[in-house]
Design a protein around this motif. Structure first.
Motif, PDB file in Angstrom:
ATOM      1  N   PRO A  65      44.375  -3.879  -9.013  1.00 57.61           N
ATOM      2  CA  PRO A  65      44.434  -2.447  -8.704  1.00 57.61           C
ATOM      3  C   PRO A  65      43.028  -1.853  -8.709  1.00 57.61           C
ATOM      4  N   SER A  66      42.873  -0.768  -7.991  1.00 60.89           N
ATOM      5  CA  SER A  66      41.561  -0.129  -7.947  1.00 60.89           C
ATOM      6  C   SER A  66      41.254   0.528  -9.287  1.00 60.89           C
ATOM      7  N   ARG A  67      40.000   0.820  -9.507  1.00 60.99           N
ATOM      8  CA  ARG A  67      39.564   1.445 -10.754  1.00 60.99           C
ATOM      9  C   ARG A  67      40.209   2.818 -10.920  1.00 60.99           C
ATOM     10  N   ASP A  68      40.311   3.573  -9.821  1.00 63.90           N
ATOM     11  CA  ASP A  68      40.927   4.903  -9.904  1.00 63.90           C
ATOM     12  C   ASP A  68      42.410   4.811 -10.265  1.00 63.90           C
ATOM     13  N   SER A  69      43.105   3.801  -9.751  1.00 58.73           N
ATOM     14  CA  SER A  69      44.521   3.625 -10.098  1.00 58.73           C
ATOM     15  C   SER A  69      44.686   3.356 -11.589  1.00 58.73           C
ATOM     16  N   VAL A  70      43.806   2.545 -12.141  1.00 62.37           N
ATOM     17  CA  VAL A  70      43.870   2.250 -13.573  1.00 62.37           C
ATOM     18  C   VAL A  70      43.588   3.512 -14.377  1.00 62.37           C
ATOM     19  N   ARG A  71      42.623   4.296 -13.954  1.00 61.79           N
ATOM     20  CA  ARG A  71      42.304   5.554 -14.657  1.00 61.79           C
ATOM     21  C   ARG A  71      43.490   6.510 -14.652  1.00 61.79           C
ATOM     22  N   VAL A  72      44.133   6.643 -13.505  1.00 63.03           N
ATOM     23  CA  VAL A  72      45.303   7.527 -13.426  1.00 63.03           C
ATOM     24  C   VAL A  72      46.417   7.015 -14.333  1.00 63.03           C
ATOM     25  N   LEU A  73      46.637   5.704 -14.347  1.00 62.09           N
ATOM     26  CA  LEU A  73      47.669   5.129 -15.198  1.00 62.09           C
ATOM     27  C   LEU A  73      47.382   5.387 -16.671  1.00 62.09           C
TER      28      LEU A  73
END
Length: 140
Positions: free
Chosen positions: A114-122
């Motif tokens: 997953p992208s870094r932004d997806s991990v941050r949102v999660l």
């Protein structure tokens, strides 16, 4: 809707491995005519097994069956060219069979990270849910 049985992962993996023996760049050409015959027989077997699971009128199935029914020609170059064509039509049948199962992965294909932004949102959502749950617990 097709009533053909689903193709097992083992069959797809075996067919993909045989195709890789022929088509991969670092794979050596078969040395003897017996090696060519053995690989051609294996590819014909994969073609017949994969063709059963696909619609009969499929152009890939028709082309594969037609090429699979021809004998390996005599001569060094022509026999290797025929072997490569058999591997290519087998590869197209593998792709068509995988098209029936959208969750099937190629052998050796890694899952996409997953992208870094997806991990941050999660992480943010999990922290927010934790705060909401913690706030809703009665204090004693």
């Amino acid at each position: 809707m097709s009533l053909a049985p689903p193709v097992s992962r083992d069959l797809l993996t075996a067919a993909a491995e045989t195709v890789a023996l022929v088509l991969e760049e670092n794979s050596p050409l078969p040395e003897t005519s017996d090696d060519v015959e053995t690989l051609a027989a294996r590819l014909r077997g994969h073609i017949s097994q994969l063709a059963v699971a696909l619609p009969a009128g499929d152009s890939a199935v028709t082309r594969a069956r037609k090429l699979g029914s021809t004998a390996v020609p005599d001569g060094y170059v022509s026999s290797r060219v025929h072997l490569v064509r058999l591997a290519e039509v087998t590869q197209s049948l593998i792709a068509a069979a995988r098209g029936r199962d959208p969750f099937e992965r190629l052998p050796g294909q890694r899952l996409r990270r997953p992208s870094r932004d997806s991990v941050r949102v999660l992480v943010f959502v999990l922290a927010l849910v934790t705060l909401v749950v913690a706030a809703s617990v009665p204090r004693t």
